[in-house]
Design an enzyme around this catalytic site. Structure first.
Site, PDB file in Angstrom:
ATOM      1  N   HIS A  32       0.819  -1.217   0.000  1.00  8.18           N
ATOM      2  CA  HIS A  32       0.000   0.000   0.000  1.00  8.18           C
ATOM      3  C   HIS A  32       0.850   1.262   0.000  1.00  8.18           C
ATOM      4  O   HIS A  32       2.044   1.257   0.292  1.00  8.18           O
ATOM      5  CB  HIS A  32      -0.959   0.006   1.196  1.00  8.18           C
ATOM      6  CG  HIS A  32      -0.290   0.067   2.542  1.00  8.18           C
ATOM      7  ND1 HIS A  32       0.094   1.243   3.141  1.00  8.18           N
ATOM      8  CD2 HIS A  32       0.041  -0.928   3.423  1.00  8.18           C
ATOM      9  CE1 HIS A  32       0.625   0.986   4.324  1.00  8.18           C
ATOM     10  NE2 HIS A  32       0.613  -0.320   4.520  1.00  8.18           N
TER      11      HIS A  32
ATOM     12  N   CYS B 242       2.870  -4.928   6.894  1.00 13.16           N
ATOM     13  CA  CYS B 242       2.553  -4.655   5.491  1.00 13.16           C
ATOM     14  C   CYS B 242       3.736  -3.947   4.826  1.00 13.16           C
ATOM     15  O   CYS B 242       4.638  -3.435   5.496  1.00 13.16           O
ATOM     16  CB  CYS B 242       1.306  -3.787   5.386  1.00 13.16           C
ATOM     17  SG  CYS B 242      -0.226  -4.663   5.790  1.00 13.16           S
TER      18      CYS B 242
END
Length: 559
Positions: free
Chosen positions: A441, A460
């Site tokens: 992301h 992440c």
């Protein structure tokens, strides 16, 4: 870990000592071989894997009527010497001949009795299969790594390998063909040889500690720095002028910057604490590091023509199409306490302006302390708090909750952050199915990319150029041109776009790799190298229960 090692050891020991009493060779050796293999029963603690290996050997030898492949006229065939010579040079791959019991096998050669010849036949088959397995990455599976590090060796078809060995006069052909054909593997082997040559010349000496050394400074440590960098990074020769020898001049600064770039350090040309520690890492430690990464390269499956790869300790992402790298960028990965897992998946979706449902662990560990301090700050960032789910869901005003009375172990709320520029996922999220709740992301924290060491997230992977990656991922999805992507990114509406052809994505762990012909070395941020090396150091050699006099020392990654 134990099953792999015990399986091989159990097969070797069991096969070589299940023979009937010693007898002189009288014609056909096949009945002796048949009786030996049929009598073997694996130890209970290794039964499953050892039985599979026994069945492979049994199936192979049974199919050929128990005719030996390593003996001719009840004497070692020429291929025996060629196999042993090949195993003796296993260090070319970063492997060890000790693992294949070469010295012990050689003790069996000057004999002509049935027992010894049968022992020799099975010992050679076992050594060949273990070498084959190691060329396919089996050493990675023989040690215990963190649970979220999923590195699986390429599969070994033992019967096929034995059939090929039986047909070939030179075992090197079918065995060496199992090593990766990837040019990166050949380059890493070349660098292993280069660092071993440096070791043979005496390696390098440590540079003394001291204050940070800036360009242009004069310091008695400069000659030692120059000598160190001359070994690996093309530092210029020491000036003839003794007064100039201690000056940290522009050419030496350039050599230090090359070293820093190769080691993932900020290339500022300053000799600080972290750069000094990297310079003083011994040549032995660097050789072990290269060897550990060669094992992971061998376990790596053949890459697809098109894929995305995230090298976690390298803090980097590359997108490959038709075998060529099309896109590269820095990334931020998980910090040690929240490591980014090593696994494979596929990118199936791109979400523009995503919301973020905060994982329960992060609500307990990260948000709850902030709520106790200042709930309004989280409201200002677009966080919403709920109890219940579905039709039972009720939004709660966090400013009206006494968070000091909320236990982390019994957190009754779940949290979602609204889309927008303050969202922790930024403006773009790439979805990949996995059990870890990990994805790629965007991030509003752009300053993280100014740092050389970027193990900073909660697991992440944050992208430096998410729009560029979204464009590459959606290049085959109709309607999603660069202009459409930028428009979706600028729009406040959430858009979910399914990728027309899901793209393989691999998280890998390489602390040594070759880039543009140069060896790059990185820190072992999650301790994977350390755990692998410790496991290999403890991995027993195949115990052939032969005379130990003059036998070699236990296997080691040490050069």
């Amino acid at each position: 870990m134990g099953m792999f090692r015990l399986g091989w050891i159990g097969v070797a020991a069991g096969l070589l000592w299940a023979l009937p009493g010693t007898a002189a060779v009288q014609g056909d050796l096949r009945p002796v071989l048949r009786a030996t293999l049929a009598a073997y029963a694996p130890a209970a603690e290794a039964a499953t894997l050892a039985e599979r290996q026994r069945q492979s050997l049994l199936g192979f030898y049974d199919a050929r009527g128990f005719a030996p492949i390593w003996l001719a006229d009840n004497a070692p065939a020429a291929r025996v010497g060629r196999l042993l010579e090949l195993l003796k040079t296993a260090d070319r791959h970063g492997l060890s001949a000790i693992d294949y019991s070469v010295a012990e096998i050689e003790l069996l050669l000057p004999s002509n009795d049935a027992q010894t010849l049968a022992r020799l036949e099975f010992a050679l088959s076992q050594a060949a299969l273990r070498y084959a397995a190691d060329l396919l990455g089996a050493r990675v599976a023989s040690v215990e790594l963190p649970a979220d590090v999923k590195i699986v060796p390429r599969p070994l078809d033992a019967e096929r390998i034995l059939r090929e060995l039986a047909r070939s006069e030179d075992p090197a052909g079918p065995l060496e063909a199992l090593a990766p054909a990837d040019p990166a593997y050949a380059q890493m082997r070349a660098w292993l040889a280069a660092y071993r040559a440096i070791k043979a010349r005496g390696g390098w000496r440590n540079i003394a500690s001291g204050p940070t050394l800036d360009p242009g400074a004069s310091d008695p440590r400069v000659p030692a720095l120059r000598r160190r960098l001359a070994i690996t990074d093309d530092a210029p020769a020491e000036p003839a002028d003794a007064d100039a020898a201690e000056i940290f001049d522009i050419d030496l600064v350039a050599a230090l910057m090359r070293f820093q770039a190769r080691h993932g350090l900020a290339p500022d040309g300053r000799l600080g604490r972290r750069t000094l520690a990297a310079l003083n890492r011994s040549v032995d430690a660097r050789i072990v590091q290269i060897v550990a990464n060669l094992d992971r390269l061998r376990a790596r499956p053949a890459a697809e023509a098109t894929f995305i790869e995230v090298n976690v300790p390298g803090f980097s992402l590359r997108a490959v199409e038709a075998g060529e790298t099309r896109l590269e960028m820095p990334v931020v990965v998980g910090r040690e306490a929240r490591a980014t897992p090593i696994f494979s998946s596929r990118v199936t979706e791109v979400i523009f302006n995503p919301s973020w449902t905060v994982p329960a662990k992060l609500v307990r560990e990260d948000l709850l302390p902030r709520l106790r301090a200042n709930p309004q700050a989280l409201v200002d960032l677009g966080f919403r708090f709920y109890r219940g789910a579905g039709d039972e869901r009720v939004e709660v005003d966090p400013r009206k909750v006494d968070w000091r009375k909320v236990s982390p172990r019994a957190m009754p709320y779940w949290v979602r952050q609204d889309p927008g520029p303050k969202n922790a996922l930024g403006q773009v999220r790439l979805t990949l199915p996995n059990i870890y709740d990990v994805f790629l992301h965007d991030t509003p924290d752009r300053h993280y990319f100014d740092r050389a060491e970027r193990a900073l997230s909660s697991g992440c992977v944050r992208l430096e150029r998410p729009i560029d990656l979204a464009e590459w991922v959606l290049r085959n999805t109709p309607g999603w041109t660069r202009e459409a992507i930028e428009a979706a990114d600028a729009d406040a509406v959430t858009k979910n776009v399914q990728v027309r052809r899901p793209i393989p994505l691999h998280f890998v762990y390489f602390t040594a790799f070759v880039q543009d012909g140069e060896l790059h070395l990185r820190e072992d941020i999650y301790g994977v190298d350390a755990r692998f090396v410790a496991g290999i150091e403890k991995r027993p050699v195949a115990d052939l229960r032969l005379p130990r006099e003059g036998a070699a020392a236990p296997t080691s990654l040490a050069p």
